[in-house]
Design a protein around this motif. Sequence first.
Motif, PDB file in Angstrom:
ATOM      1  N   LYS A  22       0.831  -1.206   0.000  1.00 44.82           N
ATOM      2  CA  LYS A  22       0.000   0.000   0.000  1.00 44.82           C
ATOM      3  C   LYS A  22       0.865   1.256   0.000  1.00 44.82           C
ATOM      4  N   ILE A  23       1.982   1.228   0.711  1.00 45.06           N
ATOM      5  CA  ILE A  23       2.896   2.378   0.734  1.00 45.06           C
ATOM      6  C   ILE A  23       3.464   2.632  -0.663  1.00 45.06           C
ATOM      7  N   LEU A  24       3.809   1.561  -1.379  1.00 43.10           N
ATOM      8  CA  LEU A  24       4.340   1.705  -2.742  1.00 43.10           C
ATOM      9  C   LEU A  24       3.313   2.363  -3.663  1.00 43.10           C
ATOM     10  N   LEU A  25       2.057   1.964  -3.515  1.00 42.90           N
ATOM     11  CA  LEU A  25       1.001   2.555  -4.332  1.00 42.90           C
ATOM     12  C   LEU A  25       0.826   4.038  -4.020  1.00 42.90           C
ATOM     13  N   LYS A  26       0.946   4.392  -2.738  1.00 45.07           N
ATOM     14  CA  LYS A  26       0.818   5.796  -2.348  1.00 45.07           C
ATOM     15  C   LYS A  26       1.986   6.628  -2.863  1.00 45.07           C
ATOM     16  N   LEU A  27       3.169   6.048  -2.848  1.00 43.76           N
ATOM     17  CA  LEU A  27       4.337   6.774  -3.339  1.00 43.76           C
ATOM     18  C   LEU A  27       4.163   7.213  -4.790  1.00 43.76           C
ATOM     19  N   LYS A  28       3.439   6.412  -5.564  1.00 43.03           N
ATOM     20  CA  LYS A  28       3.221   6.738  -6.981  1.00 43.03           C
ATOM     21  C   LYS A  28       2.360   7.988  -7.161  1.00 43.03           C
ATOM     22  N   GLU A  29       1.655   8.397  -6.103  1.00 44.34           N
ATOM     23  CA  GLU A  29       0.780   9.566  -6.197  1.00 44.34           C
ATOM     24  C   GLU A  29       1.500  10.881  -5.893  1.00 44.34           C
ATOM     25  N   ILE A  30       2.742  10.790  -5.451  1.00 44.94           N
ATOM     26  CA  ILE A  30       3.521  12.012  -5.207  1.00 44.94           C
ATOM     27  C   ILE A  30       3.975  12.573  -6.548  1.00 44.94           C
ATOM     28  N   TYR A  38      -5.944  17.131 -18.743  1.00 39.20           N
ATOM     29  CA  TYR A  38      -5.731  17.090 -17.296  1.00 39.20           C
ATOM     30  C   TYR A  38      -4.329  16.537 -17.024  1.00 39.20           C
ATOM     31  N   THR A  39      -3.535  17.281 -16.252  1.00 43.32           N
ATOM     32  CA  THR A  39      -2.175  16.845 -15.922  1.00 43.32           C
ATOM     33  C   THR A  39      -2.035  16.661 -14.413  1.00 43.32           C
ATOM     34  N   ASN A  40      -0.861  16.216 -13.987  1.00 44.21           N
ATOM     35  CA  ASN A  40      -0.616  16.053 -12.545  1.00 44.21           C
ATOM     36  C   ASN A  40      -0.112  17.343 -11.906  1.00 44.21           C
ATOM     37  N   GLY A  41      -0.070  18.416 -12.670  1.00 45.30           N
ATOM     38  CA  GLY A  41       0.358  19.708 -12.136  1.00 45.30           C
ATOM     39  C   GLY A  41       1.823  20.030 -12.370  1.00 45.30           C
ATOM     40  N   SER A  42       2.593  19.054 -12.856  1.00 47.75           N
ATOM     41  CA  SER A  42       4.015  19.305 -13.099  1.00 47.75           C
ATOM     42  C   SER A  42       4.243  20.027 -14.423  1.00 47.75           C
ATOM     43  N   LEU A  98       5.566  18.656  -5.594  1.00 47.47           N
ATOM     44  CA  LEU A  98       4.450  19.583  -5.799  1.00 47.47           C
ATOM     45  C   LEU A  98       3.287  19.362  -4.834  1.00 47.47           C
ATOM     46  N   ASN A  99       3.208  18.195  -4.215  1.00 45.29           N
ATOM     47  CA  ASN A  99       2.173  17.953  -3.205  1.00 45.29           C
ATOM     48  C   ASN A  99       2.812  17.504  -1.898  1.00 45.29           C
ATOM     49  N   PRO A 100       3.549  18.404  -1.230  1.00 45.14           N
ATOM     50  CA  PRO A 100       4.319  18.043  -0.024  1.00 45.14           C
ATOM     51  C   PRO A 100       3.459  17.573   1.144  1.00 45.14           C
ATOM     52  N   ASP A 101       2.181  17.934   1.179  1.00 45.80           N
ATOM     53  CA  ASP A 101       1.301  17.537   2.286  1.00 45.80           C
ATOM     54  C   ASP A 101       0.675  16.168   2.085  1.00 45.80           C
ATOM     55  N   PHE A 102       1.029  15.486   1.004  1.00 45.83           N
ATOM     56  CA  PHE A 102       0.462  14.159   0.747  1.00 45.83           C
ATOM     57  C   PHE A 102       0.921  13.166   1.818  1.00 45.83           C
ATOM     58  N   VAL A 103      -0.030  12.413   2.388  1.00 47.88           N
ATOM     59  CA  VAL A 103       0.275  11.459   3.459  1.00 47.88           C
ATOM     60  C   VAL A 103       0.652  10.107   2.863  1.00 47.88           C
ATOM     61  N   ILE A 104       1.881   9.656   3.127  1.00 40.59           N
ATOM     62  CA  ILE A 104       2.367   8.382   2.611  1.00 40.59           C
ATOM     63  C   ILE A 104       1.897   7.232   3.494  1.00 40.59           C
ATOM     64  N   VAL A 147       3.480  10.372   7.982  1.00 41.42           N
ATOM     65  CA  VAL A 147       4.669  10.519   7.148  1.00 41.42           C
ATOM     66  C   VAL A 147       4.237  11.240   5.875  1.00 41.42           C
ATOM     67  N   LEU A 148       4.793  12.411   5.632  1.00 40.09           N
ATOM     68  CA  LEU A 148       4.392  13.245   4.509  1.00 40.09           C
ATOM     69  C   LEU A 148       5.434  13.214   3.393  1.00 40.09           C
ATOM     70  N   ALA A 149       4.998  13.575   2.189  1.00 41.04           N
ATOM     71  CA  ALA A 149       5.942  13.705   1.070  1.00 41.04           C
ATOM     72  C   ALA A 149       7.008  14.742   1.397  1.00 41.04           C
ATOM     73  N   ASP A 150       6.639  15.715   2.215  1.00 44.60           N
ATOM     74  CA  ASP A 150       7.568  16.779   2.593  1.00 44.60           C
ATOM     75  C   ASP A 150       8.700  16.268   3.492  1.00 44.60           C
ATOM     76  N   ASP A 151       8.559  15.047   4.015  1.00 44.93           N
ATOM     77  CA  ASP A 151       9.589  14.491   4.889  1.00 44.93           C
ATOM     78  C   ASP A 151      10.790  13.952   4.109  1.00 44.93           C
ATOM     79  N   PHE A 152      10.700  13.896   2.789  1.00 38.48           N
ATOM     80  CA  PHE A 152      11.873  13.533   2.007  1.00 38.48           C
ATOM     81  C   PHE A 152      12.958  14.586   2.214  1.00 38.48           C
ATOM     82  N   GLU A 153      14.206  14.150   2.154  1.00 35.57           N
ATOM     83  CA  GLU A 153      15.321  15.077   2.304  1.00 35.57           C
ATOM     84  C   GLU A 153      15.293  16.132   1.207  1.00 35.57           C
ATOM     85  N   ASP A 154      15.776  17.328   1.519  1.00 37.15           N
ATOM     86  CA  ASP A 154      15.851  18.390   0.520  1.00 37.15           C
ATOM     87  C   ASP A 154      16.901  18.062  -0.537  1.00 37.15           C
TER      88      ASP A 154
END
Length: 306
Positions: free
Chosen positions: A75-83, A196-200, A119-125, A105-112
């Motif tokens: 399930k975590i792998l599937l969520k990662l694909k949505e970042i 429709y795009t993913n915003g990138s 583009l969606n740092p608040d996404f919950v992994i 655990v948020l997308a924003d928790d990845f190292e800088d």
Amino acid sequence: MIDFNRFNLKTISEKSNEGSFVIGPLPRGYGYTLANMIRRVLYSSIMGVAITSVRVNNVMHEYSALDGITDDVLKILLKLKEIVFVLNTEDEVKLKLSKKGEGDVLADDFEDSSSVEILNPDFVITTLSSSKAVFELEITLKKEKGYQREDNEKRSEVGLIPLDSDFSPVKRVAYKVSQTRLGQDLDLDQIELDIYTNGSILPSEALKESSEVLNAITAHFVEVCHGKVVEVKKEGFAQGKKVDLSISKLNISTRLYNCLDKLNIQTLNDLEGKTKKEIGEIKGLGEKSKKELLKMLEKYQIEIVD
């Protein structure tokens, strides 16, 4: 002589991830011709970013469970694909994430990284449910076009989980062809196009890129028709030799052959333009046969869409 110099492009509305456009007026019949070409190119030929592999700390494969974490690895792998990632380099990039203690655990928790923008740092992994929980992973990001199957050769590296990757930033394309007029010409085509795009990437930028691809193809086609000689490589599938794609002539499993034969699918070319969802819904097609079929379609460069 058909006059193609009268049509124009008008932007009706546009946001970061969706846009509506009108193309016309076009000669009768060319609305569907042009719209379908644009749609196919938008899905297959726009550069985007996706995760190609993941390494989760203390995990050997995707069917594992993790102590103190609400989701299993799959399930975590599937969520990662949505970042949604933006990559500022042509090279592959590895990105790490480390989180301890209770909480999301948020997308924003990845190292800088100067090479990566999220583009969606608040996404919950996932969510850590214990104060002692530790969650660490490393992903590999790549910039490419279209769809890529997972590279199972990477499994030889202990703990590395390869992923199938949908690089296309274009998530949906819808069009409608209607009748319009110009002066005394009453029977002309007009395309209403929604992207429709993913915003990138802005929809208008994706449309611009698709037009450049179409222009390159048609310009080369003109040159070939006027006698330009193209050197064809002598090795690999792309050498241009004719391959019989009849399912009776291909080395496929009996189960897969029977599934396709019952639907009167006699050649892989019959699946051109199908979506992955339509292929997955083929009656009697199990997960193993589905993977086999998708691998065959990729091998023989039969185009399908998401």
